[in-house]
Write a protein that holds these residues in place. Structure first.
Motif, mmCIF file in Angstrom:
data_model
loop_
_atom_site.group_PDB
_atom_site.id
_atom_site.type_symbol
_atom_site.label_atom_id
_atom_site.label_comp_id
_atom_site.label_asym_id
_atom_site.label_seq_id
_atom_site.Cartn_x
_atom_site.Cartn_y
_atom_site.Cartn_z
ATOM 1 N N THR A 232 0.848 -1.194 0.000
ATOM 2 C CA THR A 232 0.000 0.000 0.000
ATOM 3 C C THR A 232 0.886 1.249 0.000
ATOM 4 O O THR A 232 1.807 1.364 0.812
ATOM 5 N N PHE A 233 0.638 2.129 -0.937
ATOM 6 C CA PHE A 233 1.359 3.410 -0.980
ATOM 7 C C PHE A 233 0.499 4.389 -1.759
ATOM 8 O O PHE A 233 -0.436 3.988 -2.461
ATOM 9 N N ASP A 234 0.811 5.652 -1.628
ATOM 10 C CA ASP A 234 0.049 6.681 -2.344
ATOM 11 C C ASP A 234 0.835 7.064 -3.594
ATOM 12 O O ASP A 234 1.894 7.709 -3.494
ATOM 13 N N LEU A 241 8.970 12.032 -2.198
ATOM 14 C CA LEU A 241 9.751 11.310 -1.197
ATOM 15 C C LEU A 241 11.240 11.308 -1.528
ATOM 16 O O LEU A 241 11.955 10.358 -1.216
ATOM 17 N N GLY A 242 11.690 12.375 -2.185
ATOM 18 C CA GLY A 242 13.078 12.420 -2.656
ATOM 19 C C GLY A 242 14.124 12.293 -1.564
ATOM 20 O O GLY A 242 15.226 11.799 -1.809
ATOM 21 N N GLY A 243 13.815 12.696 -0.349
ATOM 22 C CA GLY A 243 14.807 12.638 0.728
ATOM 23 C C GLY A 243 14.769 11.356 1.540
ATOM 24 O O GLY A 243 15.478 11.219 2.540
ATOM 25 N N HIS A 244 13.960 10.379 1.107
ATOM 26 C CA HIS A 244 13.809 9.145 1.888
ATOM 27 C C HIS A 244 15.097 8.310 1.821
ATOM 28 O O HIS A 244 15.685 8.163 0.750
ATOM 29 N N PRO A 245 15.509 7.721 2.948
ATOM 30 C CA PRO A 245 16.748 6.911 2.940
ATOM 31 C C PRO A 245 16.668 5.661 2.067
ATOM 32 O O PRO A 245 17.711 5.094 1.697
ATOM 33 N N ALA A 246 15.450 5.214 1.713
ATOM 34 C CA ALA A 246 15.329 4.007 0.864
ATOM 35 C C ALA A 246 16.041 4.197 -0.473
ATOM 36 O O ALA A 246 16.579 3.243 -1.040
ATOM 37 N N PRO A 349 11.513 -4.227 -6.292
ATOM 38 C CA PRO A 349 10.889 -2.898 -6.147
ATOM 39 C C PRO A 349 9.742 -2.880 -5.133
ATOM 40 O O PRO A 349 9.429 -1.828 -4.583
ATOM 41 N N LEU A 350 9.138 -4.044 -4.880
ATOM 42 C CA LEU A 350 8.050 -4.078 -3.894
ATOM 43 C C LEU A 350 8.581 -3.751 -2.498
ATOM 44 O O LEU A 350 7.908 -3.106 -1.686
ATOM 45 N N GLN A 351 9.814 -4.209 -2.226
ATOM 46 C CA GLN A 351 10.407 -3.884 -0.930
ATOM 47 C C GLN A 351 10.694 -2.389 -0.829
ATOM 48 O O GLN A 351 10.508 -1.773 0.217
ATOM 49 N N VAL A 352 11.168 -1.815 -1.931
ATOM 50 C CA VAL A 352 11.455 -0.376 -1.928
ATOM 51 C C VAL A 352 10.154 0.402 -1.724
ATOM 52 O O VAL A 352 10.082 1.337 -0.923
ATOM 53 N N LEU A 356 9.057 2.956 1.295
ATOM 54 C CA LEU A 356 8.589 4.325 1.028
ATOM 55 C C LEU A 356 7.189 4.545 1.609
ATOM 56 O O LEU A 356 6.889 5.621 2.125
ATOM 57 N N GLY A 357 6.341 3.511 1.543
ATOM 58 C CA GLY A 357 4.983 3.633 2.041
ATOM 59 C C GLY A 357 4.909 3.721 3.554
ATOM 60 O O GLY A 357 3.961 4.271 4.113
#
Ligand code: SF4
Ligand code: SF4
Length: 364
Positions: A232-234, A241-246, A349-352, A356-357
């Protein structure tokens, strides 16, 4: 499940014969170099037999069993994409004449009517996305309009598949002319178009038994229970979310090789180049597949605006799972799992997306 008729296994050759009598070149799955690839074929014996597979992040392996099933695998590295969006093609040629004038000639190759056998639901959905993107592209349309699509519902999804959660599989939902459900002794067959209906009238079909329908139903339920699911994500938030550590973590692992975009059935990026003859009198203008991950793909006027892997991975993920929704009314992912299996370092990519979500939006 829609109504269907029954085609005994030994009568699959009738379908092949019928398609060839109607002037179609046949393309179908074959075991080549340890993978399932779509290639021209003429006989049922060329299809895989008893072939199953193991797919995991960064892994793809075929297994041979005693089963007589022809479609007991999920997919290979290649979807329908190369049949409609050619990996490298000449768009036009230019010629320099003795008086110094130039002439230009478009070079669309005449397309051969082609029946593709063994198409998966996820790949039909990806084809529908490419149809939107290339709606006005005569090179694409010419190849696309020549296709007749014989789908086969997926009975053996791989561990990397998540088409049930994207709504694109495991069965063929739309876009097929005919769809088969492979059972132990034969096939349920249903039409998805007028062309498909007409073909069915010429096949040696019988009414499908209650037991056949039950077997198909059980198979469908089992194939729908996939261990991977789209988290689930928007989609509208991904771009913020450019600054996310992922992104740092995935950029450390990613080789920027572009395997994921090559195998993805919906990725459509390309570049164009001019290929001149050595004597300078003629030139071919070509286009070839490109990728978010190539250095040149973000080159504009002397500047590469995605100079590093982090920016390129972020571009791929945010476009595929985010801005596609705005552009095409849905995500660009149909859950085929190829980008997971064929990534040499096993990035999922699902983990990424799950990482992010989980986090609140951060600024760029
Ligand atoms: S993003 Fe990955 S799983 Fe989704 S359609 Fe493309 S290759 Fe398949
Ligand atoms: S995610 Fe994997 S397949 Fe895609 S560019 Fe990076 S290393 Fe290559």
């Amino acid at each position: 499940m829609p109504t269907a008729d029954y085609l005994p296994r030994h009568s699959l050759s009738h379908l092949f014969d019928l398609l060839q009598q109607h002037g179609y070149r046949l393309v179908g799955p074959q075991v080549i170099d340890g993978a399932i690839l779509y290639r021209p074929l003429t006989a049922v014996d060329q299809l895989p037999s008893g072939t199953e597979q193991v797919q995991q992040p960064g892994q793809y392996r075929l297994i041979q069993t005693d089963s007589s099933r022809r479609f007991s695998w999920a997919n290979g590295p290649q979807a329908l994409k190369p049949l409609t969006f050619t990996p490298r093609e000449t768009l036009w040629r230019s010629q320099l004449h003795e008086d110094g004038s130039l002439s230009f000639h478009e070079t669309p190759e005449p397309a051969t009517p082609t029946a593709v056998i063994g198409v998966r639901g996820c790949d039909l959905a990806a084809l529908a996305l490419q149809d939107q993107h290339f709606a006005d592209d005569p090179y694409y349309r010419q190849q696309r309009d020549a296709l007749l699509l014989i789908a086969v519902d997926c009975s053996h999804p791989a561990d990397t598949c998540f088409c049930a959660s994207t709504g694109d599989g495991p069965d063929a939902k739309a876009g097929h002319d005919l769809a088969l459900t492979e059972l132990d002794d034969g096939f349920l067959i249903r039409a998805g178009s007028e062309r498909g209906k007409n073909l069915m009238t010429a096949l040696p079909l019988t009414a499908a038994s209650h037991a056949s329908h039950q077997q198909a139903e059980t198979q469908y339920r089992r194939a729908s229970q996939q261990q991977r699911q789209l988290p689930t994500f928007d989609p509208a938030q991904l771009i913020h979310l450019g600054g996310h550590p992922a992104w740092d973590a995935v950029a450390d692992a990613c080789l920027s090789c572009g395997n994921c975009t090559s195998v993805c059935p919906s990725c459509f990026c390309f570049s164009e180049s001019e290929v001149p003859e050595l004597d300078g009198t003629a030139s071919s203008h070509q286009r070839q597949w490109d990728s978010c991950f190539s250095e040149g793909h973000s080159y504009i006027h002397g500047h590469r605006f995605r100079p590093d892997t982090k920016g390129r991975y972020r571009q791929w993920l945010t476009h595929k799972f985010g801005s596609w929704v705005e552009q095409y009314g849905r995500s660009g992912c149909t859950g085929c799992g190829r980008c997971i299996s064929w990534c040499p370092v096993g990035i999922d990519p699902l983990q990424v997306l799950a990482q992010l979500g989980d986090e609140p939006p951060t600024s760029n």
